[in-house]
Design an enzyme around this catalytic site. Sequence first.
Site, PDB file in Angstrom:
ATOM      1  N   LYS A  18       0.841  -1.203   0.000  1.00  0.00           N
ATOM      2  CA  LYS A  18       0.000   0.000   0.000  1.00  0.00           C
ATOM      3  C   LYS A  18       0.875   1.251   0.000  1.00  0.00           C
ATOM      4  O   LYS A  18       2.080   1.187   0.232  1.00  0.00           O
ATOM      5  CB  LYS A  18      -0.911  -0.013   1.233  1.00  0.00           C
ATOM      6  N   ARG A  31     -10.099  -0.590  15.435  1.00  0.00           N
ATOM      7  CA  ARG A  31      -9.829   0.329  14.340  1.00  0.00           C
ATOM      8  C   ARG A  31     -10.676  -0.062  13.132  1.00  0.00           C
ATOM      9  O   ARG A  31     -11.531   0.692  12.696  1.00  0.00           O
ATOM     10  CB  ARG A  31      -8.335   0.325  13.993  1.00  0.00           C
ATOM     11  N   TYR A  75      16.708  29.689   9.901  1.00  0.00           N
ATOM     12  CA  TYR A  75      15.544  30.408  10.419  1.00  0.00           C
ATOM     13  C   TYR A  75      15.490  30.353  11.945  1.00  0.00           C
ATOM     14  O   TYR A  75      15.734  29.313  12.562  1.00  0.00           O
ATOM     15  CB  TYR A  75      14.248  29.786   9.880  1.00  0.00           C
ATOM     16  N   MET A 130      12.277  24.379   3.462  1.00  0.00           N
ATOM     17  CA  MET A 130      11.508  23.661   2.454  1.00  0.00           C
ATOM     18  C   MET A 130      12.394  22.920   1.467  1.00  0.00           C
ATOM     19  O   MET A 130      12.117  21.771   1.112  1.00  0.00           O
ATOM     20  CB  MET A 130      10.596  24.621   1.689  1.00  0.00           C
TER      21      MET A 130
END
Length: 336
Positions: free
Chosen positions: A35, A130, A233, A281
């Site tokens: 998957k 679940r 940053y 990013m």
Amino acid sequence: MARATLTIDLDAIAANWRALDALSAASVETGAVVKADAYGLGIARVAPALAAAGARSFFVALAEEGAELRRILGAGPSIHIFSGHMPGDAPLLAAHDLIPLLNSVRQVKRHRQALPGRAYGLQLNSGMNRLGIEPGAVPPGLAPVLTISHLACADTPHHPENARQRAAFAPEGRASLAATGGTLLGAEFHCDLTRPGIGLYGGYPFTAARPVVALDLPVIQTRTIAAGETVGYGATWRATRPSRIATVSAGYADGLIRAMGNRACLFHGTTACPLVGRVSMDVITVDITDTADRPESLSILGPQQRIDTLAEAAGTIGYEILTSLGTRYNRVYKGG
């Protein structure tokens, strides 16, 4: 080349499948979970490698994934759908010979009405709460080709929930309980079919797995900074000595999770190079002061660091590292 290179070892995936297959008796089939695009590694290349190794039963999450897998593998292998028979799935299930693992009485009714006479499986809830039908609520007269459940704590071998779930799972007919963790728990959990996933791709808890992925990030620029200067940053990292900093081409857009900033390491050969500052990013910054030369690239996954070590630095699990790998990498497949 500014793009990072993700190398995927198909022979290692096949070897891991064979190693997991060898842990159960010859009468127990070993399937394969592919998957989420084979855990992010590319189902079009991974699934044929697993089929060549001997896998004949495959598992995906969605009918759409199953249709793609059928186009890749062709007729023959069985393809099971964990989400069962959802509204609108009937054309895909019928056209591509897919086996939904029905999760509710409502899904049983839907399947019988839409595709009478076509094969299906059942998923029972044995305690994970679940997916799955409660054992006492299974409608009479069903003839599933496979009945499965899923262990909540298989990664913790001595957790009492494992034995409790095994005792609660008592289906008639062909059954499957064990994913990778359950396969490692031993024969009591193997039933008729095991369905390993993360272990195929080199992840915990299959610590004997061959590593599958390597990720090498090109260095765009290096600079020397003085003690006391900051990087990135928010100025979250400050140099305590004169340092050489490499800016490397990959960031959170490529699946390098932001939380690993100031925590992970990259490698130049066997030399560990700390990731310093925040993950951006498109780039990360790395302290290469202790390297003897100027590296052209740095490794974040490879012989010195596997997916679960990197995941620990990011506060997550190897599954998320693999399935987060972005589309910008130059993907290179070995073997297969």
